[in-house]
Motif scaffolding. Structure first.
Motif, PDB file in Angstrom:
ATOM      1  N   SER A   1       0.831  -1.199   0.000  1.00 21.22           N
ATOM      2  CA  SER A   1       0.000   0.000   0.000  1.00 21.22           C
ATOM      3  C   SER A   1       0.868   1.253   0.000  1.00 21.22           C
ATOM      4  N   GLN A   2       0.427   2.256  -0.739  1.00 17.80           N
ATOM      5  CA  GLN A   2       1.134   3.538  -0.746  1.00 17.80           C
ATOM      6  C   GLN A   2       0.862   4.339   0.523  1.00 17.80           C
ATOM      7  N   PHE A   3      -0.084   3.883   1.332  1.00 15.00           N
ATOM      8  CA  PHE A   3      -0.381   4.552   2.586  1.00 15.00           C
ATOM      9  C   PHE A   3       0.695   4.275   3.628  1.00 15.00           C
ATOM     10  N   ILE A   4       1.330   3.107   3.547  1.00 10.60           N
ATOM     11  CA  ILE A   4       2.370   2.700   4.485  1.00 10.60           C
ATOM     12  C   ILE A   4       3.720   2.773   3.782  1.00 10.60           C
ATOM     13  N   SER A   5       4.641   3.500   4.379  1.00  9.49           N
ATOM     14  CA  SER A   5       5.954   3.679   3.783  1.00  9.49           C
ATOM     15  C   SER A   5       6.898   2.534   4.115  1.00  9.49           C
ATOM     16  N   ARG A   6       6.929   2.144   5.381  1.00 12.22           N
ATOM     17  CA  ARG A   6       7.891   1.119   5.811  1.00 12.22           C
ATOM     18  C   ARG A   6       7.466   0.551   7.147  1.00 12.22           C
ATOM     19  N   VAL A   7       7.732  -0.734   7.341  1.00 17.63           N
ATOM     20  CA  VAL A   7       7.464  -1.408   8.610  1.00 17.63           C
ATOM     21  C   VAL A   7       8.752  -2.066   9.078  1.00 17.63           C
ATOM     22  N   ILE A   8       9.141  -1.777  10.330  1.00 14.62           N
ATOM     23  CA  ILE A   8      10.413  -2.285  10.866  1.00 14.62           C
ATOM     24  C   ILE A   8      10.104  -3.118  12.105  1.00 14.62           C
ATOM     25  N   PRO A   9       9.888  -4.414  11.965  1.00 21.78           N
ATOM     26  CA  PRO A   9       9.703  -5.260  13.155  1.00 21.78           C
ATOM     27  C   PRO A   9      11.049  -5.591  13.790  1.00 21.78           C
ATOM     28  N   HIS A  10      11.035  -5.876  15.069  1.00 19.11           N
ATOM     29  CA  HIS A  10      12.267  -6.259  15.764  1.00 19.11           C
ATOM     30  C   HIS A  10      12.750  -7.602  15.239  1.00 19.11           C
ATOM     31  N   ASP A  11      14.078  -7.752  15.173  1.00 16.40           N
ATOM     32  CA  ASP A  11      14.651  -8.991  14.647  1.00 16.40           C
ATOM     33  C   ASP A  11      14.219 -10.200  15.457  1.00 16.40           C
ATOM     34  N   SER A  12      14.028 -10.010  16.753  1.00 15.88           N
ATOM     35  CA  SER A  12      13.629 -11.121  17.628  1.00 15.88           C
ATOM     36  C   SER A  12      12.231 -10.862  18.196  1.00 15.88           C
ATOM     37  N   LEU A  13      11.310 -10.458  17.319  1.00  7.76           N
ATOM     38  CA  LEU A  13       9.974 -10.085  17.774  1.00  7.76           C
ATOM     39  C   LEU A  13       9.268 -11.249  18.465  1.00  7.76           C
ATOM     40  N   ASN A  14       9.234 -12.403  17.840  1.00  7.38           N
ATOM     41  CA  ASN A  14       8.531 -13.556  18.422  1.00  7.38           C
ATOM     42  C   ASN A  14       9.139 -13.955  19.764  1.00  7.38           C
ATOM     43  N   LYS A  15      10.457 -13.908  19.842  1.00  9.24           N
ATOM     44  CA  LYS A  15      11.115 -14.280  21.092  1.00  9.24           C
ATOM     45  C   LYS A  15      10.780 -13.287  22.198  1.00  9.24           C
ATOM     46  N   ARG A  16      10.781 -11.997  21.873  1.00  7.74           N
ATOM     47  CA  ARG A  16      10.484 -10.989  22.882  1.00  7.74           C
ATOM     48  C   ARG A  16       9.026 -11.081  23.340  1.00  7.74           C
ATOM     49  N   LEU A  17       8.132 -11.429  22.430  1.00  7.57           N
ATOM     50  CA  LEU A  17       6.737 -11.585  22.827  1.00  7.57           C
ATOM     51  C   LEU A  17       6.554 -12.799  23.730  1.00  7.57           C
ATOM     52  N   GLN A  18       7.293 -13.867  23.467  1.00  6.39           N
ATOM     53  CA  GLN A  18       7.203 -15.052  24.319  1.00  6.39           C
ATOM     54  C   GLN A  18       7.773 -14.792  25.707  1.00  6.39           C
ATOM     55  N   GLU A  19       8.796 -13.949  25.788  1.00  7.66           N
ATOM     56  CA  GLU A  19       9.427 -13.638  27.064  1.00  7.66           C
ATOM     57  C   GLU A  19       8.738 -12.503  27.805  1.00  7.66           C
ATOM     58  N   HIS A  20       7.756 -11.889  27.172  1.00 11.41           N
ATOM     59  CA  HIS A  20       7.085 -10.745  27.794  1.00 11.41           C
ATOM     60  C   HIS A  20       6.304 -11.184  29.029  1.00 11.41           C
TER      61      HIS A  20
END
Length: 606
Positions: free
Chosen positions: A187-206
């Motif tokens: 989509s031209q509405f969104i320029s860029r998305v930067i997820p954390h490299d260890s997103l899944n791991k950080r969510l599991q450890e949250h």
């Protein structure tokens, strides 16, 4: 004639800021968040209960302008060129599994002959959330969770319209989920998305009892975990960069949030609305291409008790209820809208509440679900009452409106002392409403008495945010805070008995703040203070609680004043947000500084 060349449309460098706010000369294309832990007397707040200490100072990265953004407009206030709407840093706090031992406000069931069962509140420790809502406290009084009727059920907007009732299948009500992947979107509405490299791991450890924070800064939107270890707090779980749109407001659905699901709703300067599910990283755009409204969204909140309805305030003075699960369609105001009331003294060309589409309309195949027009000026803020029946709305026309949104009726219209209102919030028990605005005052309004209770001077510039501290509120005492463009945080302790009587009021022998009542409506202090009008058609004086009343400005010579218990400049930039959590106070400024002030140790112990 020599003419200077125009400024570059897209600066390729940006100066970073040191923890103290001073530039250090380094230039990068896009800054990273900076986390510091300053110490010293200037980073402490001394209040009666102890000293609040600055624990974290997080500086959010300000993204560079998008290449397609319009050139920077001359900030000259006399310039006629339109300036894109912007907003300071706003935060939304999300704790997926709050601590069971945390202090929460419980309501004492004090049903009276008037039929009102709103009751009064007291602080009680919730040891087991699975207990029945009817319990006995230490005084032997029955307590129950905040609700609006004897059955303990929160009323739902539009529940009487069968067209808004979800259709249940064999496996129950099937909810629609967002389908577009945020990371892979073209989509031209969104320029860029930067997820954390260890997103899944950080969510599991949250930690489920930890604090998620969602924050907007210009065209960037960040998802942070402030309960993670210190080095990782500065690194966002996800950063979304939008093209040519600034997110001005956002909210989390407290009804649907869980360890693996968070519904986020965002309002943009372009009028677009984004429904974003954080864990699945998928989204849906509502009001796409301004098919319903072309005006920017200044405030947005989920409706209490609803999984899919939310209310958006647009800058053209309209309030629109959307359904995240319905498609959009070109909106034409219905000709058979409900009759309007008397003229608005702040806007003579507009009725106080004009219903363009009622929630009871038979045309509910597409958005919007309901649409109301209350002003031709920008709506700056609104908030739902704890009993889920009333809506407090403030706007740039200098008015506070109280709306029974379940009935779509305007009940009260209050003027500011001077200028516009910028912010509004409700007390935890729903008795009082706070407003702050361009008159440099925080004002306290009484829902039951339908009048101003006190004005709170102390700021030296516009008040930008107000909030109650639920941990330090009980039935008769309230703690609230405010921030403003004067860079100051003010804390206030409010009790009806401690209000300072003005000299003019003393001359008139006012016995209490409740004695300034029109002739023919006599009542005592206790009757006025304990009377509620949420669930009864008539108040103690036989007056219809939903009858529309236009109030006049009350002179400061007859209104009580409340001084702050603490006032301190805590930032180098104007402040834009304040919030109270169980263990801390959080503030934010327009330049991206998010500061966490830890409560005194004595206040943290249960």
């Amino acid at each position: 004639m020599f003419v200077l060349p125009p400024p570059p449309r897209y600066p390729i460098t940006q100066t970073t800021a040191s923890p103290s706010g001073q530039t250090n000369g380094q230039t990068v294309l896009e800054m990273s968040n900076v986390l510091t832990h300053p110490s010293g007397p200037e980073f402490q707040l001394s209040v009666g209960e102890g000293t609040y200490i600055l624990q974290d100072n997080l500086h959010l990265a300000t993204p560079p302008p998008h290449p397609q953004d319009a050139p920077t407009v001359n900030p000259n206030p006399l310039a006629t060129a339109p300036i894109p709407p912007k907003a300071g840093i706003k935060l939304t706090i999300c704790i997926t599994n709050p601590r069971k031992s945390s202090l929460q406000l419980y309501r004492v069931n004090t049903s009276t002959s008037t039929g009102s069962n709103l009751g009064t509140y007291s602080i009680k420790e919730s040891e087991n959330e699975s207990r029945s809502s009817n319990e006995t406290n230490s005084n032997g009084a029955m307590t129950q969770l905040p609700s609006s009727n004897a059955s303990g059920r929160t009323p739902v907007f539009g529940e009487d319209n069968i067209l808004l009732t979800p259709v249940a299948g064999k496996e129950g009500v099937k909810r629609k989920k967002p389908k577009t992947n945020l990371v892979k979107s073209n989509s031209q509405f969104i320029s860029r998305v930067i997820p954390h490299d260890s997103l899944n791991k950080r969510l599991q450890e949250h930690n489920p009892e930890g604090m998620f924070v969602f924050a907007n800064i210009d065209r960037a939107y960040q998802w942070l975990d402030l309960s993670s270890p210190t080095p990782a707090r500065a690194q966002p779980l996800m950063k979304i960069l939008f093209a040519k749109a600034h997110m001005l407001c956002h909210d989390i659905n407290s009804l649907t949030k869980g360890p693996n699901h968070i519904d986020v709703i965002m309002g943009a300067s372009t009028g677009d609305i984004v429904w974003f599910e954080a864990y699945s990283q998928k989204y849906v755009r509502v009001n796409k291409n301004n098919i319903i409204s072309t005006s920017a969204v200044s405030q947005i909140r989920w409706l209490p008790g609803s999984e899919n309805l939310f209310l958006a305030a647009h800058m053209d003075g309209s309030l629109i209820v959307y359904d995240k699960e319905r498609d959009d369609a070109a909106f034409i105001p219905e000709s058979n809208g409900a009759p309007t009331l008397s003229h608005n003294p702040f806007d003579p060309d507009l009725k106080p509440l004009h219903i363009n589409k009622s929630v009871n309309s038979k045309n509910q195949k597409a958005n919007p679900v309901a649409s109301w027009k209350i002003s031709n000026h920008r709506i700056t803020d609104f908030g739902f009452s704890p009993d889920s029946r009333h809506l407090a709305v403030v706007s740039e026309d200098g008015s506070l409106r109280i709306i029974n949104y379940l009935k779509e009726q305007l009940t009260d219209l209050y003027p500011s002392y001077y200028g516009a209102f910028n912010c509004v919030c409700w007390s935890p028990n729903g008795k009082y409403i706070l407003t702050g605005g361009q008159d440099d005052l925080v004002s306290i309004w009484s829902l039951a008495e339908r009048r101003i209770v006190a004005r709170c001077p102390g700021h030296h510039s516009w008040v930008t945010a107000v909030a109650f501290d639920p941990r330090r509120c009980d039935n008769g005492n309230y703690r609230f805070g405010s921030v403003g463009e004067d860079r100051r945080l003010l804390l206030w302790d409010f009790n009806v008995g401690m209000l300072r009587r003005p000299k003019a009021a003393s001359i008139r022998n006012r016995a209490s703040i409740s004695s300034n009542i029109p002739v023919g409506r006599n009542r005592t202090e206790s009757q006025a203070t304990n009377r509620f009008r949420s669930n009864s058609s008539l108040d103690d004086d036989g007056v219809d609680a939903d009858e529309f009343v236009e109030h006049e400005v009350e002179s400061r010579t007859v209104t009580a004043e409340l001084p702050p218990v603490m006032s301190k400049a805590i930032d180098e930039h104007p402040l834009s947000w304040v919030g109270f959590e169980e263990e801390c106070i959080i503030t934010a400024c327009v330049e991206g500084h998010v500061r966490v002030w830890k409560r005194p140790q004595d206040c943290l112990s249960p």
